[in-house]
Design an enzyme around this catalytic site. Structure first.
Site, mmCIF file in Angstrom:
data_model
loop_
_atom_site.group_PDB
_atom_site.id
_atom_site.type_symbol
_atom_site.label_atom_id
_atom_site.label_comp_id
_atom_site.label_asym_id
_atom_site.label_seq_id
_atom_site.Cartn_x
_atom_site.Cartn_y
_atom_site.Cartn_z
ATOM 1 N N ASP A 1 3.008 1.690 8.496
ATOM 2 C CA ASP A 1 1.667 1.364 8.002
ATOM 3 C C ASP A 1 1.270 -0.090 8.243
ATOM 4 O OD1 ASP A 1 3.759 0.835 6.084
ATOM 5 O OD2 ASP A 1 2.214 0.413 4.578
ATOM 6 N N GLU B 1 4.359 1.749 3.102
ATOM 7 C CA GLU B 1 5.306 0.791 2.506
ATOM 8 C C GLU B 1 4.573 -0.252 1.693
ATOM 9 O OE1 GLU B 1 7.506 -2.437 1.458
ATOM 10 O OE2 GLU B 1 5.959 -2.698 2.950
ATOM 11 N N GLU B 2 3.419 -0.700 2.206
ATOM 12 C CA GLU B 2 2.744 -1.861 1.607
ATOM 13 C C GLU B 2 2.346 -1.642 0.147
ATOM 14 O OE1 GLU B 2 2.625 -4.758 2.769
ATOM 15 O OE2 GLU B 2 2.961 -4.573 4.918
ATOM 16 N N ARG C 1 22.502 -9.845 2.398
ATOM 17 C CA ARG C 1 23.459 -10.168 1.331
ATOM 18 C C ARG C 1 23.786 -8.877 0.580
ATOM 19 N NH1 ARG C 1 22.207 -11.536 -3.885
ATOM 20 N NH2 ARG C 1 23.305 -13.518 -3.771
ATOM 21 N N HIS D 1 1.488 -11.058 6.748
ATOM 22 C CA HIS D 1 0.215 -10.800 6.048
ATOM 23 C C HIS D 1 -0.851 -11.848 6.369
ATOM 24 C CE1 HIS D 1 1.986 -7.920 2.748
ATOM 25 N NE2 HIS D 1 2.583 -7.780 3.926
#
Ligand SMILES: [Zn+2]
Ligand SMILES: [Zn+2]
Length: 387
Positions: free
Chosen positions: A76, A133-134, A173, A360
């Site tokens: 997306d 996802e956003e 991580r 963004h």
């Protein structure tokens, strides 16, 4: 290190730019999903569509291995008007691939193409392409639609580009890598009245102000200073009062970030206790709403180790930081990591003019130079996990 054919590198760049040119948002990524499904099918990869509305899964089996792995990309774009002027800039007005999901899809397609041809693994690779996802809904929608019941996926891996990190460098991580993202809304009902006679009512501004100060004690007094990093921010204070009128109502809105689900639950609980206690003392009533949009992204230890080995082999040891600092941004791959073990990593998009523009931002562009690194990581990881 995987040596990709220059034809595949050229093809990945073309796919990436094609997806960039025709960005789609949220769950409305039908053309993008068509494009991806058509490519996967053309390489003999079985494709199941319509999971979580428009999500799709490519299935590639090889040998007799029982193990499996899920590699995930997002499809997306964002509701941003692109300010770039290059040839592949957005032709969908007000929509733009400003987070590099065009690149994530192209890298995973590149890996799928390579693996379909070279078959350098023993088991099953699931290529997961998710929508939305956003807004933090796509991964959960695919899960709700049976992603992990319909497909026998042992572990899941995700990858995001990161501007400001040199091209092809890799950060990861074990444990919490990215923060949760939650919003809250507190509606305090008092008794409004004449500004000259406050004693006749219940002033929700005074109550709301105490609530905001009370919220400051959550991080400073209710969370473990060593273990529970968090941010609680009141960002809006809305009243229906005017210059000579004490309002009857105050609405406080805000935002929370933290790194574990324990901390998240503790923040929500303490928040309501504070609101309830202060409102009760003042004789006001309240409504409290806490909406969690993204869970913290928590990498499992063993799979993070596998990701580090793959990144080291694919990118070189000097390029890999296996214990980076956590980020306060959020990622909805976290929903998949709540169900399956796995690991999420960040791939450097480049610095300054080549890939350094922030995510963004209307001038952002995915750096095509890193397609080979991302695809190389995927191919190496699949080969290692499915030996
Ligand atoms: Zn984004
Ligand atoms: Zn993103």
């Amino acid at each position: 290190m995987i040596k990709f054919d220059t034809n595949l590198i050229t093809a990945m760049t073309e796919w990436r730019r094609h997806i960039h040119t025709f960005p789609e948002c949220g769950f409305e990524v039908d053309q993008t999903a068509d494009f991806i499904a058509e490519k996967l099918t053309s390489w003999g990869i079985e494709v199941v569509r319509g999971i979580g509305q428009v999500g799709l899964v490519g299935i590639l089996k090889n040998g007799d291995g029982k193990a499996s792995v899920g590699l995930r990309a997002d499809m997306d774009a964002l509701q941003i008007k692109e300010q770039n002027t290059f040839d592949h800039c957005s032709r969908h007005h007000g929509k733009m691939h400003a987070c590099g999901h065009d690149g994530h899809s192209a890298m995973l397609l590149g890996a799928a193409s390579y693996l379909a041809q070279h078959r350098s693994f023993n088991g099953t690779v699931y290529f997961i392409f998710q929508p939305d996802e956003e807004h933090g809904c796509g991964a959960q929608a695919m899960i709700n639609d049976g992603l992990f019941e319909r497909f026998d996926i042992d572990a899941v891996y995700g990858l995001h580009n990161l501007p400001g990190l040199p091209a092809g460098h890799f950060l990861i991580r074990p444990g919490s890598l990215m923060a949760s993202e939650s919003s809250f809304q507190i509606r305090i009902q008092g008794i409004g009245g004449h500004a000259a006679m406050p004693h006749t009512g219940v002033d929700p501004i005074v109550v709301g102000s105490q609530v905001i100060l009370g919220l400051q004690t959550i991080v400073s007094r209710s969370l473990n200073a060593i273990r529970d990093t968090a941010v609680v921010s009141a960002t809006e204070f809305i009243t229906n009062g005017t210059v000579n009128v004490i309002p009857s109502e105050v609405v406080i809105k805000g935002d929370c970030r933290c790194f574990t689900e324990d901390t998240l639950a503790r923040i929500e609980k303490r928040m309501e206790q504070i609101v309830a206690g202060i409102c009760q003392a003042a004789g006001a009533s309240y409504e409290f709403e806490f909406i969690n949009t993204f869970y913290p992204t928590i990498n499992s230890e063993y799979e993070t180790g596998l990701a580090v080995v793959a990144a080291t082999q694919a990118l070189g040891a000097e390029q890999v930081n296996a214990n980076c600092e956590p980020f306060t941004i959020s990622e909805d791959f976290s929903s998949m990591l709540r169900v399956k073990p796995g690991a999420y990593g960040l791939l450097g998009n480049g610095v300054e003019s080549k890939g350094g523009c922030a995510l963004h931002n209307p001038k952002y562009d995915f750096n095509d130079d890193i397609l080979k690194y991302g695809a190389g990581y995927w191919v190496t990881l699949a080969g290692n996990v499915l030996e």
